[in-house]
Design a protein around this motif. Structure first.
Motif, PDB file in Angstrom:
ATOM      1  N   HIS A   1     -34.789  -6.694 -11.984  1.00 10.77           N
ATOM      2  CA  HIS A   1     -34.816  -5.912 -10.740  1.00 10.77           C
ATOM      3  C   HIS A   1     -35.905  -6.504  -9.839  1.00 10.77           C
ATOM      4  CE1 HIS A   1     -35.280  -1.755  -8.631  1.00 10.77           C
ATOM      5  NE2 HIS A   1     -34.538  -2.594  -7.941  1.00 10.77           N
TER       6      HIS A   1
ATOM      7  N   SER B   1     -31.293  -8.278  -2.403  1.00 14.65           N
ATOM      8  CA  SER B   1     -30.538  -7.840  -1.216  1.00 14.65           C
ATOM      9  C   SER B   1     -29.538  -8.922  -0.789  1.00 14.65           C
ATOM     10  CB  SER B   1     -31.495  -7.495  -0.080  1.00 14.65           C
ATOM     11  OG  SER B   1     -32.176  -8.648   0.332  1.00 14.65           O
TER      12      SER B   1
ATOM     13  N   TYR C   1     -28.528  -4.777  -3.974  1.00 18.76           N
ATOM     14  CA  TYR C   1     -29.009  -3.381  -4.071  1.00 18.76           C
ATOM     15  C   TYR C   1     -28.723  -2.567  -2.817  1.00 18.76           C
ATOM     16  CZ  TYR C   1     -33.395  -4.457  -1.476  1.00 18.76           C
ATOM     17  OH  TYR C   1     -34.319  -4.816  -0.534  1.00 18.76           O
TER      18      TYR C   1
ATOM     19  N   ALA D   1     -39.411  -6.326 -11.727  1.00 19.85           N
ATOM     20  CA  ALA D   1     -40.435  -7.155 -11.083  1.00 19.85           C
ATOM     21  C   ALA D   1     -40.819  -6.586  -9.729  1.00 19.85           C
ATOM     22  CB  ALA D   1     -39.930  -8.583 -10.922  1.00 19.85           C
TER      23      ALA D   1
ATOM     24  N   TYR E   1     -37.886  -0.065  -6.723  1.00 22.88           N
ATOM     25  CA  TYR E   1     -38.257   1.205  -7.341  1.00 22.88           C
ATOM     26  C   TYR E   1     -37.033   2.040  -7.726  1.00 22.88           C
ATOM     27  CZ  TYR E   1     -39.716   5.944  -8.157  1.00 22.88           C
ATOM     28  OH  TYR E   1     -39.884   7.165  -8.738  1.00 22.88           O
TER      29      TYR E   1
HETATM   30  N1  LIG Z   1     -48.011  -7.119 -13.947  1.00 17.73           N
HETATM   31  C1  LIG Z   1     -48.911  -7.950 -13.421  1.00 17.73           C
HETATM   32  O1  LIG Z   1     -49.918  -8.275 -14.072  1.00 17.73           O
HETATM   33  C2  LIG Z   1     -48.672  -8.531 -12.048  1.00 17.73           C
HETATM   34  C3  LIG Z   1     -49.169  -9.799 -11.698  1.00 17.73           C
HETATM   35  C4  LIG Z   1     -48.855 -10.294 -10.463  1.00 17.73           C
HETATM   36  C5  LIG Z   1     -48.103  -9.509  -9.588  1.00 17.73           C
HETATM   37  N2  LIG Z   1     -47.697  -8.288  -9.961  1.00 17.73           N
HETATM   38  C6  LIG Z   1     -46.920  -7.381  -9.107  1.00 17.73           C
HETATM   39  O2  LIG Z   1     -45.569  -7.719  -9.200  1.00 17.73           O
HETATM   40  C7  LIG Z   1     -44.896  -7.279  -8.038  1.00 17.73           C
HETATM   41  C8  LIG Z   1     -43.969  -8.337  -7.574  1.00 17.73           C
HETATM   42  O3  LIG Z   1     -44.696  -9.481  -7.241  1.00 17.73           O
HETATM   43  P1  LIG Z   1     -43.949 -10.614  -6.489  1.00 17.73           P
HETATM   44  O4  LIG Z   1     -44.948 -11.694  -6.291  1.00 17.73           O
HETATM   45  O5  LIG Z   1     -42.670 -10.923  -7.172  1.00 17.73           O
HETATM   46  O6  LIG Z   1     -43.672  -9.875  -5.109  1.00 17.73           O
HETATM   47  P2  LIG Z   1     -42.949 -10.436  -3.856  1.00 17.73           P
HETATM   48  O7  LIG Z   1     -42.664 -11.879  -4.016  1.00 17.73           O
HETATM   49  O8  LIG Z   1     -43.715  -9.999  -2.663  1.00 17.73           O
HETATM   50  O9  LIG Z   1     -41.567  -9.631  -3.873  1.00 17.73           O
HETATM   51  C9  LIG Z   1     -40.790  -9.679  -2.762  1.00 17.73           C
HETATM   52  C10 LIG Z   1     -39.348  -9.579  -3.196  1.00 17.73           C
HETATM   53  O10 LIG Z   1     -39.078  -8.279  -3.733  1.00 17.73           O
HETATM   54  C11 LIG Z   1     -37.781  -7.893  -3.315  1.00 17.73           C
HETATM   55  N3  LIG Z   1     -37.611  -6.454  -3.234  1.00 17.73           N
HETATM   56  C12 LIG Z   1     -38.325  -5.579  -2.488  1.00 17.73           C
HETATM   57  N4  LIG Z   1     -37.831  -4.330  -2.653  1.00 17.73           N
HETATM   58  C13 LIG Z   1     -36.791  -4.430  -3.524  1.00 17.73           C
HETATM   59  C14 LIG Z   1     -35.884  -3.492  -4.090  1.00 17.73           C
HETATM   60  N5  LIG Z   1     -35.955  -2.193  -3.796  1.00 17.73           N
HETATM   61  N6  LIG Z   1     -34.966  -3.926  -4.958  1.00 17.73           N
HETATM   62  C15 LIG Z   1     -34.883  -5.225  -5.269  1.00 17.73           C
HETATM   63  N7  LIG Z   1     -35.705  -6.175  -4.751  1.00 17.73           N
HETATM   64  C16 LIG Z   1     -36.649  -5.775  -3.886  1.00 17.73           C
HETATM   65  C17 LIG Z   1     -37.686  -8.491  -1.925  1.00 17.73           C
HETATM   66  O11 LIG Z   1     -36.321  -8.683  -1.611  1.00 17.73           O
HETATM   67  P3  LIG Z   1     -35.718  -8.082  -0.234  1.00 17.73           P
HETATM   68  O12 LIG Z   1     -36.552  -8.648   0.889  1.00 17.73           O
HETATM   69  O13 LIG Z   1     -34.353  -8.572  -0.249  1.00 17.73           O
HETATM   70  O14 LIG Z   1     -35.857  -6.587  -0.355  1.00 17.73           O
HETATM   71  C18 LIG Z   1     -38.426  -9.827  -2.030  1.00 17.73           C
HETATM   72  O15 LIG Z   1     -37.590 -10.922  -2.344  1.00 17.73           O
HETATM   73  C19 LIG Z   1     -45.988  -6.869  -7.048  1.00 17.73           C
HETATM   74  O16 LIG Z   1     -46.042  -5.454  -7.062  1.00 17.73           O
HETATM   75  C20 LIG Z   1     -47.249  -7.446  -7.636  1.00 17.73           C
HETATM   76  O17 LIG Z   1     -48.384  -6.667  -7.330  1.00 17.73           O
HETATM   77  C21 LIG Z   1     -47.944  -7.799 -11.174  1.00 17.73           C
END
Ligand SMILES: NC(=O)c1ccc[n+]([C@@H]2O[C@H](COP(=O)([O-])OP(=O)(O)OC[C@H]3O[C@@H](n4cnc5c(N)ncnc54)[C@H](OP(=O)(O)O)[C@@H]3O)[C@@H](O)[C@H]2O)c1
Length: 275
Positions: free
Chosen positions: A105, A131, A149, A167, A170
């Motif tokens: 996700h 999306s 989605y 990932a 929500y």
């Molecule tokens: N667990 C950990 O230790 C850790 C480490 C690093 C990062 N993180 C967290 O992991 C998360 C993701 O990081 P990331 O770098 O992958 O973020 P990101 O690159 O900013 O994610 C953006 C992507 O998420 C998609 N998205 C947004 N809303 C969505 C939805 N409702 N359903 C499906 N896709 C959706 C967007 O697609 P659309 O534009 O098409 O909506 C976009 O492609 C963040 O919250 C970050 O803080 C966690």
């Protein structure tokens, strides 16, 4: 939340931000055995003071691994944190097994693009949720099925998965639970605050009372997992997806772009070499 997580409650703990790096070693300390000047490396500075948004950074040798020769510095800089988050979520917390049905996700973002490819490298059948405009890219990195989605709610289409990695995006934890097989595993690595709190508080409860396992996976940077990732890159099983590149002077714009939440893969800061 970021403040609570140790980045500084009243003011930033680290003057120069940025975790992931890729570059060439300029000089090594007297006791350094693993590297020499000129080596091309990549790594994560999160455990040693950050400082990646800079022309030069000084790090202990354990934060670094030799860069795969088949990818560029920009591609290598996109890898360490996002790929290791995805790997640890799928393999360590998710206990991923060949032949499983896995759903990612938020498959179009920084973590999600690595998660989809790493899940494929474990021999699983991968369904990616993103999306409309990102479906083609997600298919191109190997997803077997793609769910838009904006058109379909994967938690209500009757399909069940052995492993769901959230990932980004929500749904309430009960919705993820509905989409899991009776012995399925749900792992949250990122997404909204509500999602994080639900997986941390309710996940352990659900896991104790039933056969499904639900919870979150916190990123633990380490050299062993970066080497594992390097091997996937060298075998061309994983390829970084870069959305945009920003020069170092525009790092604030890069952060603003990322925080808008719609990056397609990773955003990279480029540094001009002036010597
Ligand atoms: N667990 C950990 O230790 C850790 C480490 C690093 C990062 N993180 C967290 O992991 C998360 C993701 O990081 P990331 O770098 O992958 O973020 P990101 O690159 O900013 O994610 C953006 C992507 O998420 C998609 N998205 C947004 N809303 C969505 C939805 N409702 N359903 C499906 N896709 C959706 C967007 O697609 P659309 O534009 O098409 O909506 C976009 O492609 C963040 O919250 C970050 O803080 C966690």
């Amino acid at each position: 939340m970021t403040r609570l997580m140790g980045y500084g409650l009243l003011k930033p703990k680290h003057k120069i931000l940025g975790a992931d790096i890729a570059g060439r070693i300029e000089v090594v300390g007297r006791n350094i055995k693993q590297f020499q000047s000129g080596d091309e490396v990549f790594g994560n500075t999160a455990e040693c003071g950050f400082g990646a948004f800079a022309e030069y950074v000084s790090v202990p040798e354990n934060a670094l691994v030799l860069k795969p020769t088949n990818i560029s510095f920009e591609e290598a800089a996109a890898v360490p944190q996002a790929a290791v988050v995805a790997l640890q979520g799928l393999r360590d917390k998710g206990q991923i097994q060949p032949g499983q049905k896995v759903l990612i996700h938020g498959a179009s973002g920084g973590v999600g693009t690595f998660a989809a490819q790493i899940a494929k490298s474990f021999g699983t059948e991968v369904t990616a949720v993103c999306s409309t405009g990102k479906m083609e890219m997600v298919r191109s990195i190997g997803a077997d099925h793609v769910i838009d989605y904006t058109q379909e709610d994967f938690t209500r289409n009757g399909q069940r998965y052995d492993l769901i990695l959230a990932a980004n995006g929500y749904h309430p934890i009960s919705a993820y639970q509905r989409a899991l097989n009776p012995e399925g595993v749900y792992v949250m690595t990122g997404g909204s605050m509500a999602q994080m709190f639900q997986s941390m508080l309710l996940g352990p409860l659900i896991s104790r009372t039933g056969r499904q396992k639900m919870g979150n996976s916190a990123h633990k940077p380490n050299k062993k997992d970066l080497i594992f990732t390097k091997e996937l890159l060298e075998a061309s099983k994983v390829k970084p997806v870069i959305d945009r590149r920003f020069p170092l002077r525009d790092v604030a714009d890069a952060i603003r772009y990322l925080e808008a939440g719609h990056a397609q893969g990773k955003v990279v800061i480029t540094v001009e070499h002036t010597m």
